[in-house]
Scaffold this motif. Structure first.
Motif, PDB file in Angstrom:
ATOM      1  N   ILE A 180       0.868  -1.171   0.000  1.00 40.26           N
ATOM      2  CA  ILE A 180       0.000   0.000   0.000  1.00 40.26           C
ATOM      3  C   ILE A 180       0.910   1.229   0.000  1.00 40.26           C
ATOM      4  O   ILE A 180       2.043   1.174   0.489  1.00 40.26           O
ATOM      5  N   PRO A 181       0.422   2.343  -0.548  1.00 37.19           N
ATOM      6  CA  PRO A 181       1.224   3.566  -0.521  1.00 37.19           C
ATOM      7  C   PRO A 181       1.376   4.091   0.906  1.00 37.19           C
ATOM      8  O   PRO A 181       0.464   3.963   1.725  1.00 37.19           O
ATOM      9  N   ALA A 182       2.529   4.674   1.185  1.00 42.38           N
ATOM     10  CA  ALA A 182       2.807   5.259   2.496  1.00 42.38           C
ATOM     11  C   ALA A 182       3.632   6.517   2.311  1.00 42.38           C
ATOM     12  O   ALA A 182       4.309   6.694   1.302  1.00 42.38           O
ATOM     13  N   ILE A 183       3.573   7.368   3.307  1.00 40.76           N
ATOM     14  CA  ILE A 183       4.370   8.598   3.301  1.00 40.76           C
ATOM     15  C   ILE A 183       5.684   8.298   4.021  1.00 40.76           C
ATOM     16  O   ILE A 183       5.667   7.959   5.209  1.00 40.76           O
ATOM     17  N   PRO A 184       6.830   8.410   3.328  1.00 37.59           N
ATOM     18  CA  PRO A 184       8.109   8.173   4.007  1.00 37.59           C
ATOM     19  C   PRO A 184       8.544   9.430   4.765  1.00 37.59           C
ATOM     20  O   PRO A 184       8.532  10.529   4.201  1.00 37.59           O
ATOM     21  N   VAL A 185       8.892   9.278   6.032  1.00 44.10           N
ATOM     22  CA  VAL A 185       9.373  10.390   6.847  1.00 44.10           C
ATOM     23  C   VAL A 185      10.640   9.963   7.578  1.00 44.10           C
ATOM     24  O   VAL A 185      10.871   8.775   7.800  1.00 44.10           O
ATOM     25  N   THR A 186      11.460  10.947   7.955  1.00 43.76           N
ATOM     26  CA  THR A 186      12.723  10.618   8.613  1.00 43.76           C
ATOM     27  C   THR A 186      12.674  10.774  10.129  1.00 43.76           C
ATOM     28  O   THR A 186      13.501  10.199  10.830  1.00 43.76           O
ATOM     29  N   GLN A 187      11.728  11.552  10.629  1.00 42.37           N
ATOM     30  CA  GLN A 187      11.595  11.744  12.067  1.00 42.37           C
ATOM     31  C   GLN A 187      10.132  11.581  12.454  1.00 42.37           C
ATOM     32  O   GLN A 187       9.233  11.916  11.673  1.00 42.37           O
ATOM     33  N   ALA A 188       9.886  11.113  13.654  1.00 38.11           N
ATOM     34  CA  ALA A 188       8.511  10.901  14.109  1.00 38.11           C
ATOM     35  C   ALA A 188       7.688  12.181  14.041  1.00 38.11           C
ATOM     36  O   ALA A 188       6.531  12.164  13.624  1.00 38.11           O
ATOM     37  N   ARG A 189       8.277  13.307  14.404  1.00 37.81           N
ATOM     38  CA  ARG A 189       7.521  14.564  14.415  1.00 37.81           C
ATOM     39  C   ARG A 189       7.037  14.962  13.025  1.00 37.81           C
ATOM     40  O   ARG A 189       6.084  15.725  12.903  1.00 37.81           O
ATOM     41  N   ASP A 190       7.655  14.426  11.979  1.00 37.75           N
ATOM     42  CA  ASP A 190       7.223  14.723  10.610  1.00 37.75           C
ATOM     43  C   ASP A 190       5.864  14.109  10.292  1.00 37.75           C
ATOM     44  O   ASP A 190       5.228  14.482   9.300  1.00 37.75           O
ATOM     45  N   ILE A 191       5.402  13.181  11.098  1.00 35.16           N
ATOM     46  CA  ILE A 191       4.101  12.542  10.886  1.00 35.16           C
ATOM     47  C   ILE A 191       2.961  13.531  11.124  1.00 35.16           C
ATOM     48  O   ILE A 191       1.972  13.536  10.390  1.00 35.16           O
ATOM     49  N   LEU A 192       3.089  14.366  12.133  1.00 38.32           N
ATOM     50  CA  LEU A 192       1.970  15.209  12.571  1.00 38.32           C
ATOM     51  C   LEU A 192       1.409  16.134  11.499  1.00 38.32           C
ATOM     52  O   LEU A 192       0.188  16.193  11.335  1.00 38.32           O
ATOM     53  N   PRO A 193       2.234  16.875  10.742  1.00 36.77           N
ATOM     54  CA  PRO A 193       1.639  17.749   9.724  1.00 36.77           C
ATOM     55  C   PRO A 193       0.858  16.988   8.646  1.00 36.77           C
ATOM     56  O   PRO A 193      -0.151  17.479   8.154  1.00 36.77           O
ATOM     57  N   PHE A 194       1.321  15.790   8.312  1.00 34.97           N
ATOM     58  CA  PHE A 194       0.631  14.986   7.294  1.00 34.97           C
ATOM     59  C   PHE A 194      -0.649  14.353   7.828  1.00 34.97           C
ATOM     60  O   PHE A 194      -1.487  13.896   7.060  1.00 34.97           O
ATOM     61  N   ALA A 195      -0.788  14.295   9.151  1.00 36.61           N
ATOM     62  CA  ALA A 195      -1.919  13.603   9.767  1.00 36.61           C
ATOM     63  C   ALA A 195      -2.983  14.558  10.289  1.00 36.61           C
ATOM     64  O   ALA A 195      -3.851  14.151  11.055  1.00 36.61           O
TER      65      ALA A 195
END
Length: 195
Positions: free
Chosen positions: A68-83
């Motif tokens: 399935i497609p996923a958003i690749p991020v390098t740090q956990a905090r990068d998840i929040l803006p996309f979510a």
């Protein structure tokens, strides 16, 4: 509340942790849960760590080829803006995010987002692999999976390098440590080499 909190939904989400060694079906189980969210028409954001490029960038895939497609991020905090608008968040390869993921998960749960975290529970030398053990301690639901030992076929809770290669300290995440069946084997307690 923590530094990532933004309680704009007025509810509390639930946390599910899928843990186990390599080859235990963790990503396959994560895909099933994500499909379930879609059936219930939830807005889902799916993430993986950018260091894992084994099967391409921007996908979560299983050893049997499903993805399935996923958003690749390098740090956990990068998840929040996309979510921001997500009602559910799925995170694969959670062990690569380290302790910072705990705060991000708390922030999402405080927003009312359901969170599913999937990752290795032990390092390749048999030590607990943070943040999975910590998340398992505070979750509403844990799915602890095992693989089949590559030596005897017994239930395997561990994995280790397939050869005597030097992969450094498994708690210091490096790209050379990322691998699949060509680099690692599942092992039961009897056949595992642990620290």
């Amino acid at each position: 509340m923590n530094e990532f909190s933004n309680d704009n939904r007025g509810g509390t989400g639930t946390l599910t942790v899928i843990a186990g060694p390599m080859f235990s079906g963790k990503s396959a189980r994560l895909l099933e849960i994500v499909k379930g969210f879609a059936v219930h028409e939830k807005i889902v954001a799916v993430f993986t760590h950018a260091i894992d490029t084994r099967r391409g960038i921007g996908d979560i895939s299983t050893h049997d080829g499903r993805s399935i497609p996923a958003i690749p991020v390098t740090q956990a905090r990068d998840i929040l803006p996309f979510a921001e608008v997500a009602e559910a968040v799925a995170v694969d390869e959670a062990q690569f995010f380290g302790a910072e993921l705990m705060n991000v998960v708390d922030a999402l749960l405080d927003r009312g987002v359901d969170v599913v975290v999937c990752g290795l529970s032990v390092t390749f030398d048999g030590r607990p692999f943070s943040p999975i053990p910590e998340l398992m301690a505070v979750t509403e639901r844990v799915e602890k999976l095992t693989a089949d030992c590559s030596v005897c076929g017994a239930p395997a809770s561990f994995h280790q390098p397939a050869s005597n290669q030097d992969l450094g300290d498994p708690l210091e995440i490096e790209e050379r440590q990322v691998g699949g069946a060509e680099a690692y084997e599942a092992r039961c307690r009897r056949h595992a080499t642990r620290q």
